[in-house]
Design a protein around this motif. Sequence first.
Motif, PDB file in Angstrom:
ATOM      1  N   ARG A   1      42.116  39.669  42.113  1.00 49.35           N
ATOM      2  CA  ARG A   1      41.388  39.256  40.900  1.00 49.35           C
ATOM      3  C   ARG A   1      39.947  38.899  41.249  1.00 49.35           C
ATOM      4  NH1 ARG A   1      41.072  40.025  35.667  1.00 49.35           N
ATOM      5  NH2 ARG A   1      40.211  38.258  34.584  1.00 49.35           N
ATOM      6  N   THR A   2      39.751  38.228  42.376  1.00 50.85           N
ATOM      7  CA  THR A   2      38.404  37.879  42.825  1.00 50.85           C
ATOM      8  C   THR A   2      37.590  39.136  43.086  1.00 50.85           C
ATOM      9  OG1 THR A   2      39.230  35.844  43.810  1.00 50.85           O
ATOM     10  CG2 THR A   2      37.093  36.620  44.576  1.00 50.85           C
ATOM     11  N   ALA A   3      38.170  40.119  43.744  1.00 51.93           N
ATOM     12  CA  ALA A   3      37.473  41.377  44.033  1.00 51.93           C
ATOM     13  C   ALA A   3      37.166  42.127  42.747  1.00 51.93           C
ATOM     14  CB  ALA A   3      38.303  42.239  44.973  1.00 51.93           C
ATOM     15  N   ALA A   4      38.078  42.088  41.798  1.00 50.79           N
ATOM     16  CA  ALA A   4      37.875  42.794  40.537  1.00 50.79           C
ATOM     17  C   ALA A   4      36.749  42.178  39.716  1.00 50.79           C
ATOM     18  CB  ALA A   4      39.173  42.812  39.727  1.00 50.79           C
ATOM     19  N   GLN A   5      36.368  40.961  40.027  1.00 50.57           N
ATOM     20  CA  GLN A   5      35.320  40.278  39.278  1.00 50.57           C
ATOM     21  C   GLN A   5      33.912  40.651  39.739  1.00 50.57           C
ATOM     22  OE1 GLN A   5      35.790  38.439  36.505  1.00 50.57           O
ATOM     23  NE2 GLN A   5      37.920  39.030  36.706  1.00 50.57           N
ATOM     24  N   LEU A   6      33.800  41.550  40.702  1.00 56.71           N
ATOM     25  CA  LEU A   6      32.482  42.003  41.134  1.00 56.71           C
ATOM     26  C   LEU A   6      31.707  42.569  39.954  1.00 56.71           C
ATOM     27  CD1 LEU A   6      33.360  43.967  44.401  1.00 56.71           C
ATOM     28  CD2 LEU A   6      32.069  41.840  44.258  1.00 56.71           C
ATOM     29  N   ASP A   7      30.394  42.478  40.006  1.00 58.18           N
ATOM     30  CA  ASP A   7      29.530  43.109  39.012  1.00 58.18           C
ATOM     31  C   ASP A   7      28.705  44.155  39.753  1.00 58.18           C
ATOM     32  OD1 ASP A   7      27.907  43.869  36.955  1.00 58.18           O
ATOM     33  OD2 ASP A   7      27.133  41.867  36.525  1.00 58.18           O
TER      34      ASP A   7
ATOM     35  N   ASP B   1      30.793  44.415  50.017  1.00 60.84           N
ATOM     36  CA  ASP B   1      31.622  44.923  48.917  1.00 60.84           C
ATOM     37  C   ASP B   1      32.903  45.558  49.444  1.00 60.84           C
ATOM     38  OD1 ASP B   1      29.834  44.030  47.040  1.00 60.84           O
ATOM     39  OD2 ASP B   1      28.949  46.008  46.659  1.00 60.84           O
ATOM     40  N   LEU B   2      32.821  46.283  50.560  1.00 60.78           N
ATOM     41  CA  LEU B   2      34.019  46.878  51.141  1.00 60.78           C
ATOM     42  C   LEU B   2      35.027  45.806  51.526  1.00 60.78           C
ATOM     43  CD1 LEU B   2      32.520  49.691  53.389  1.00 60.78           C
ATOM     44  CD2 LEU B   2      33.905  49.988  51.318  1.00 60.78           C
ATOM     45  N   LEU B   3      34.549  44.708  52.085  1.00 61.23           N
ATOM     46  CA  LEU B   3      35.460  43.616  52.452  1.00 61.23           C
ATOM     47  C   LEU B   3      36.139  43.021  51.227  1.00 61.23           C
ATOM     48  CD1 LEU B   3      33.347  41.859  55.235  1.00 61.23           C
ATOM     49  CD2 LEU B   3      35.445  43.186  55.532  1.00 61.23           C
ATOM     50  N   LYS B   4      35.405  42.885  50.135  1.00 62.09           N
ATOM     51  CA  LYS B   4      35.987  42.356  48.900  1.00 62.09           C
ATOM     52  C   LYS B   4      36.936  43.371  48.266  1.00 62.09           C
ATOM     53  CE  LYS B   4      32.109  39.348  47.899  1.00 62.09           C
ATOM     54  NZ  LYS B   4      30.950  39.116  47.035  1.00 62.09           N
ATOM     55  N   LEU B   5      36.565  44.632  48.307  1.00 59.77           N
ATOM     56  CA  LEU B   5      37.364  45.674  47.656  1.00 59.77           C
ATOM     57  C   LEU B   5      38.682  45.966  48.365  1.00 59.77           C
ATOM     58  CD1 LEU B   5      34.551  48.195  46.741  1.00 59.77           C
ATOM     59  CD2 LEU B   5      35.933  46.858  45.140  1.00 59.77           C
ATOM     60  N   ARG B   6      38.767  45.630  49.637  1.00 66.08           N
ATOM     61  CA  ARG B   6      39.982  45.976  50.384  1.00 66.08           C
ATOM     62  C   ARG B   6      41.237  45.389  49.747  1.00 66.08           C
ATOM     63  NH1 ARG B   6      39.435  42.021  55.631  1.00 66.08           N
ATOM     64  NH2 ARG B   6      39.553  40.155  54.365  1.00 66.08           N
ATOM     65  N   THR B   7      41.126  44.266  49.039  1.00 65.43           N
ATOM     66  CA  THR B   7      42.303  43.687  48.395  1.00 65.43           C
ATOM     67  C   THR B   7      42.750  44.512  47.187  1.00 65.43           C
ATOM     68  OG1 THR B   7      40.928  42.249  47.023  1.00 65.43           O
ATOM     69  CG2 THR B   7      41.738  41.336  49.102  1.00 65.43           C
ATOM     70  N   LEU B   8      41.830  45.315  46.634  1.00 64.22           N
ATOM     71  CA  LEU B   8      42.192  46.186  45.513  1.00 64.22           C
ATOM     72  C   LEU B   8      42.820  47.475  45.976  1.00 64.22           C
ATOM     73  CD1 LEU B   8      39.012  45.871  43.299  1.00 64.22           C
ATOM     74  CD2 LEU B   8      41.224  44.808  42.911  1.00 64.22           C
TER      75      LEU B   8
END
Length: 115
Positions: free
Chosen positions: A26-32, A107-114
């Motif tokens: 959910r945190t990763a999905a909140q990226l803008d 961004d790649l580090l955040k997106l890895r959870t998605l």
Amino acid sequence: MATALECREALTTFSENLGKATGNARTAAQLDRSLSCWISDLDLTFTGQLRDGHIQDLAEAPGRPATKAQIRLALAGDDLLALVDGRLNFAKAWGSGRVKLEASILDLLKLRTLL
């Protein structure tokens, strides 16, 4: 071979799934971030804005993206459908070169959870 409509529907489903994400996803999905997805076999690009846990302003245009989005995907239409349906593992597809993902390291580090 997947059609443009099927690819659009898959991206819409992916967007809906993002909205249902919980925890770290959910945190990763909140990226803008601006987003582009080039469907190589159709030579078609979908663009949009990843914002508030959804892909907003989804548009399509022929060819490769005219501008460089902050998050860029490139893959075949059938692979997009398989990823969204859960029939294709993202890590394996990325590792084998079937899917290309470009973004900043943060961004790649955040997106890895998605993924």
